[in-house]
Scaffold this motif. Structure first.
Motif, PDB file in Angstrom:
ATOM      1  N   MET A  34     142.598  84.886  25.029  1.00  0.00           N
ATOM      2  CA  MET A  34     141.866  86.089  25.398  1.00  0.00           C
ATOM      3  C   MET A  34     142.143  86.514  26.839  1.00  0.00           C
ATOM      4  O   MET A  34     141.975  87.695  27.176  1.00  0.00           O
ATOM      5  CB  MET A  34     140.368  85.879  25.185  1.00  0.00           C
ATOM      6  N   ALA A  35     142.578  85.584  27.669  1.00  0.00           N
ATOM      7  CA  ALA A  35     142.914  85.931  29.049  1.00  0.00           C
ATOM      8  C   ALA A  35     144.189  86.762  29.137  1.00  0.00           C
ATOM      9  O   ALA A  35     144.498  87.329  30.188  1.00  0.00           O
ATOM     10  CB  ALA A  35     143.065  84.662  29.887  1.00  0.00           C
ATOM     11  N   ALA A  36     144.932  86.867  28.031  1.00  0.00           N
ATOM     12  CA  ALA A  36     146.188  87.617  28.028  1.00  0.00           C
ATOM     13  C   ALA A  36     145.984  89.115  27.844  1.00  0.00           C
ATOM     14  O   ALA A  36     146.954  89.881  27.872  1.00  0.00           O
ATOM     15  CB  ALA A  36     147.105  87.088  26.928  1.00  0.00           C
ATOM     16  N   THR A  37     144.744  89.563  27.645  1.00  0.00           N
ATOM     17  CA  THR A  37     144.497  90.982  27.389  1.00  0.00           C
ATOM     18  C   THR A  37     143.114  91.383  27.864  1.00  0.00           C
ATOM     19  O   THR A  37     142.225  90.537  28.020  1.00  0.00           O
ATOM     20  CB  THR A  37     144.629  91.280  25.871  1.00  0.00           C
ATOM     21  N   THR A  38     142.942  92.667  28.101  1.00  0.00           N
ATOM     22  CA  THR A  38     141.607  93.218  28.354  1.00  0.00           C
ATOM     23  C   THR A  38     141.081  93.961  27.130  1.00  0.00           C
ATOM     24  O   THR A  38     139.982  94.525  27.178  1.00  0.00           O
ATOM     25  CB  THR A  38     141.645  94.194  29.545  1.00  0.00           C
ATOM     26  N   LEU A  39     141.843  93.969  26.033  1.00  0.00           N
ATOM     27  CA  LEU A  39     141.404  94.668  24.827  1.00  0.00           C
ATOM     28  C   LEU A  39     140.305  93.869  24.129  1.00  0.00           C
ATOM     29  O   LEU A  39     140.331  92.637  24.124  1.00  0.00           O
ATOM     30  CB  LEU A  39     142.579  94.860  23.869  1.00  0.00           C
ATOM     31  N   PRO A  40     139.347  94.548  23.502  1.00  0.00           N
ATOM     32  CA  PRO A  40     138.325  93.837  22.724  1.00  0.00           C
ATOM     33  C   PRO A  40     138.947  93.223  21.475  1.00  0.00           C
ATOM     34  O   PRO A  40     139.926  93.736  20.928  1.00  0.00           O
ATOM     35  CB  PRO A  40     137.316  94.932  22.369  1.00  0.00           C
ATOM     36  N   ALA A  41     138.361  92.113  21.012  1.00  0.00           N
ATOM     37  CA  ALA A  41     138.918  91.393  19.864  1.00  0.00           C
ATOM     38  C   ALA A  41     137.838  91.058  18.854  1.00  0.00           C
ATOM     39  O   ALA A  41     136.684  90.799  19.207  1.00  0.00           O
ATOM     40  CB  ALA A  41     139.617  90.117  20.327  1.00  0.00           C
ATOM     41  N   LEU A  42     138.239  91.062  17.590  1.00  0.00           N
ATOM     42  CA  LEU A  42     137.423  90.580  16.485  1.00  0.00           C
ATOM     43  C   LEU A  42     138.080  89.322  15.945  1.00  0.00           C
ATOM     44  O   LEU A  42     139.314  89.242  15.854  1.00  0.00           O
ATOM     45  CB  LEU A  42     137.329  91.639  15.384  1.00  0.00           C
ATOM     46  N   LEU A  43     137.283  88.344  15.576  1.00  0.00           N
ATOM     47  CA  LEU A  43     137.810  87.089  15.080  1.00  0.00           C
ATOM     48  C   LEU A  43     138.143  87.188  13.608  1.00  0.00           C
ATOM     49  O   LEU A  43     137.364  87.730  12.809  1.00  0.00           O
ATOM     50  CB  LEU A  43     136.801  85.955  15.301  1.00  0.00           C
ATOM     51  N   LEU A  44     139.281  86.657  13.263  1.00  0.00           N
ATOM     52  CA  LEU A  44     139.738  86.620  11.881  1.00  0.00           C
ATOM     53  C   LEU A  44     139.016  85.517  11.123  1.00  0.00           C
ATOM     54  O   LEU A  44     138.850  84.408  11.611  1.00  0.00           O
ATOM     55  CB  LEU A  44     141.245  86.370  11.882  1.00  0.00           C
ATOM     56  N   GLY A  45     138.592  85.836   9.905  1.00  0.00           N
ATOM     57  CA  GLY A  45     137.956  84.830   9.063  1.00  0.00           C
ATOM     58  C   GLY A  45     138.951  83.774   8.624  1.00  0.00           C
ATOM     59  O   GLY A  45     140.151  84.027   8.530  1.00  0.00           O
ATOM     60  N   GLY A  46     138.475  82.583   8.317  1.00  0.00           N
ATOM     61  CA  GLY A  46     139.347  81.494   7.885  1.00  0.00           C
ATOM     62  C   GLY A  46     139.839  81.729   6.474  1.00  0.00           C
ATOM     63  O   GLY A  46     139.122  81.519   5.511  1.00  0.00           O
ATOM     64  N   ASP A  47     141.090  82.192   6.330  1.00  0.00           N
ATOM     65  CA  ASP A  47     141.626  82.373   4.992  1.00  0.00           C
ATOM     66  C   ASP A  47     143.096  81.993   4.961  1.00  0.00           C
ATOM     67  O   ASP A  47     143.747  81.845   5.983  1.00  0.00           O
ATOM     68  CB  ASP A  47     141.412  83.799   4.471  1.00  0.00           C
ATOM     69  N   VAL A  48     143.621  81.827   3.775  1.00  0.00           N
ATOM     70  CA  VAL A  48     144.951  81.265   3.644  1.00  0.00           C
ATOM     71  C   VAL A  48     146.049  82.224   4.070  1.00  0.00           C
ATOM     72  O   VAL A  48     147.140  81.797   4.412  1.00  0.00           O
ATOM     73  CB  VAL A  48     145.207  80.821   2.184  1.00  0.00           C
ATOM     74  N   GLU A  49     145.801  83.549   4.065  1.00  0.00           N
ATOM     75  CA  GLU A  49     146.849  84.479   4.477  1.00  0.00           C
ATOM     76  C   GLU A  49     147.186  84.282   5.946  1.00  0.00           C
ATOM     77  O   GLU A  49     148.344  84.346   6.346  1.00  0.00           O
ATOM     78  CB  GLU A  49     146.405  85.919   4.228  1.00  0.00           C
ATOM     79  N   SER A  50     146.194  84.038   6.773  1.00  0.00           N
ATOM     80  CA  SER A  50     146.442  83.870   8.194  1.00  0.00           C
ATOM     81  C   SER A  50     146.814  82.452   8.548  1.00  0.00           C
ATOM     82  O   SER A  50     147.399  82.196   9.591  1.00  0.00           O
ATOM     83  CB  SER A  50     145.183  84.245   8.984  1.00  0.00           C
ATOM     84  N   GLY A  51     146.456  81.500   7.708  1.00  0.00           N
ATOM     85  CA  GLY A  51     146.632  80.107   8.053  1.00  0.00           C
ATOM     86  C   GLY A  51     145.550  79.597   8.974  1.00  0.00           C
ATOM     87  O   GLY A  51     145.631  78.491   9.499  1.00  0.00           O
ATOM     88  N   ALA A  52     144.509  80.383   9.227  1.00  0.00           N
ATOM     89  CA  ALA A  52     143.469  80.001  10.179  1.00  0.00           C
ATOM     90  C   ALA A  52     142.304  79.354   9.449  1.00  0.00           C
ATOM     91  O   ALA A  52     141.332  79.986   9.098  1.00  0.00           O
ATOM     92  CB  ALA A  52     142.996  81.220  10.950  1.00  0.00           C
ATOM     93  N   GLY A  53     142.407  78.077   9.208  1.00  0.00           N
ATOM     94  CA  GLY A  53     141.333  77.385   8.510  1.00  0.00           C
ATOM     95  C   GLY A  53     141.440  77.612   7.029  1.00  0.00           C
ATOM     96  O   GLY A  53     142.503  77.855   6.482  1.00  0.00           O
ATOM     97  N   GLY A  54     140.339  77.555   6.310  1.00  0.00           N
ATOM     98  CA  GLY A  54     140.379  77.770   4.877  1.00  0.00           C
ATOM     99  C   GLY A  54     138.988  77.858   4.311  1.00  0.00           C
ATOM    100  O   GLY A  54     138.024  77.385   4.907  1.00  0.00           O
ATOM    101  N   PRO A  55     138.856  78.490   3.162  1.00  0.00           N
ATOM    102  CA  PRO A  55     137.536  78.670   2.576  1.00  0.00           C
ATOM    103  C   PRO A  55     136.898  77.357   2.165  1.00  0.00           C
ATOM    104  O   PRO A  55     135.701  77.299   1.939  1.00  0.00           O
ATOM    105  CB  PRO A  55     137.809  79.579   1.364  1.00  0.00           C
ATOM    106  N   GLY A  56     137.694  76.279   2.080  1.00  0.00           N
ATOM    107  CA  GLY A  56     137.128  74.985   1.740  1.00  0.00           C
ATOM    108  C   GLY A  56     136.523  74.265   2.927  1.00  0.00           C
ATOM    109  O   GLY A  56     136.031  73.146   2.791  1.00  0.00           O
ATOM    110  N   GLU A  57     136.576  74.873   4.120  1.00  0.00           N
ATOM    111  CA  GLU A  57     136.085  74.235   5.342  1.00  0.00           C
ATOM    112  C   GLU A  57     135.066  75.145   6.032  1.00  0.00           C
ATOM    113  O   GLU A  57     135.258  75.553   7.171  1.00  0.00           O
ATOM    114  CB  GLU A  57     137.258  73.959   6.292  1.00  0.00           C
ATOM    115  N   PRO A  58     133.979  75.486   5.378  1.00  0.00           N
ATOM    116  CA  PRO A  58     133.062  76.481   5.949  1.00  0.00           C
ATOM    117  C   PRO A  58     132.437  76.032   7.257  1.00  0.00           C
ATOM    118  O   PRO A  58     132.259  76.849   8.173  1.00  0.00           O
ATOM    119  CB  PRO A  58     132.006  76.670   4.849  1.00  0.00           C
ATOM    120  N   ASP A  59     132.082  74.771   7.383  1.00  0.00           N
ATOM    121  CA  ASP A  59     131.448  74.316   8.620  1.00  0.00           C
ATOM    122  C   ASP A  59     132.414  74.392   9.794  1.00  0.00           C
ATOM    123  O   ASP A  59     132.031  74.804  10.896  1.00  0.00           O
ATOM    124  CB  ASP A  59     130.946  72.875   8.452  1.00  0.00           C
TER     125      ASP A  59
END
Length: 291
Positions: free
Chosen positions: A223-248
């Motif tokens: 986030m220090a690389a920009t001054t633009l506002p950001a929304l967090l991506l949900g954990g899903d398999v398309e992004s590779g960011a976590g997964g629906p099997g790991e809700p906690d």
């Protein structure tokens, strides 16, 4: 209108979609912290959720889950392709909700041309004409794939076009490469810093640009690389960011990242619409709770 009536209305009165868009009550005022539900996966041929490869294939079921999510307290809106948003317009569930149109869906999941992510859904003029609140685009930078250049140019045009209408442009950037023929996103801090830097400079102005980012290690550096506002991506398999099997784990990652001043909310899809226990309302409430 009921979900079971949608096909008959589409066949008999296609103009009802434009009528519903013109009549929709739009949200006024500053956005604040946002909770957006994403439902643009099917148009990329990405129908899987959890362990079911065709979980999102049933449109009536998907719409029912979306209506449940949009009816929960604290949910601000939805992100979708024209077919999904138009169904929701006809159902009358987008009043006083933010509606973001998904724009480039041509890079179909698993194909040889996945990085050639052409704009095959909304364009900026159509988003403005439909009285939507902004557009979202996916940008995957693959140094080994020449199609990256065309996707970069398409995203820049979309950012500029949305800005001319005074509408939010949400860019979801990644550095990507192929492993055994499949596109994979690099989720290291360094890769995301590079992706954020490239995305921030797209278009003739960044005045209306927001970023949609996965939660990665050392998120403060990203986030220090920009001054633009950001929304967090949900954990899903398309992004590779976590997964629906790991809700906690997903919730904990959101909770930590939301402490960073530039992070303004969440955009989550399959992890909320198709939770492991099937309780959409509880999954949405838990996500709203971290805000």
């Amino acid at each position: 209108m009921r979900i079971s009536e949608l096909t008959d209305v589409r066949a008999a009165r296609p103009g009802a979609i434009a009528e519903a868009a013109a009549a929709r009550t739009r949200r006024d005022g500053p956005p604040g912290r946002l909770m957006i539900v994403a439902a643009d996966h099917p148009a990329r041929g990405a129908l899987g959720a959890g362990g079911d490869p065709v979980a999102m294939a049933g449109r009536a079921d998907l719409l029912d889950r979306l209506c449940t999510a949009l009816g929960r307290p604290g949910v601000d809106g939805v992100l979708g392709t024209p077919d999904v948003l138009e169904d929701l317009l006809l159902l009358g569930v987008l009043d006083d909700r933010i509606a973001l149109g998904s724009m480039n869906r041509g890079g179909l999941a698993g194909t040889s041309f996945e990085i050639d992510d052409r704009f095959t859904a909304y364009d900026a003029d159509a988003i403005a004409a439909a009285r939507l609140d902004g557009g979202k685009m996916l940008l995957r930078v693959d140094d080994a794939d020449p199609a990256t250049a065309g996707t970069l140019e398409g995203c820049a045009r979309a950012v500029s076009g949305l800005a001319r209408h005074g509408l939010m442009a949400v860019v979801e950037p990644f550095v990507a490469h192929r492993i055994e023929g499949r596109v994979r996103n690099l989720l290291t801090p360094e890769a995301m810093i590079r992706a954020v830097s490239v995305a921030s400079g797209l278009g003739v102005t960044s005045a209306y640009t927001w970023l949609k980012l996965p939660v990665v290690p050392e998120m403060e550096r990203v986030m220090a690389a920009t001054t633009l506002p950001a929304l967090l991506l949900g954990g899903d398999v398309e992004s590779g960011a976590g997964g629906p099997g790991e809700p906690d784990a997903v919730l904990d990652g959101w909770r930590r990242a939301l402490r960073i001043p530039g992070v303004k909310g969440l955009v989550a899809g399959r992890s909320l619409l198709y939770p492991p226990d099937g309780d959409v309302g509880a999954a949405v409430d838990a996500a709203v709770g971290v805000l």
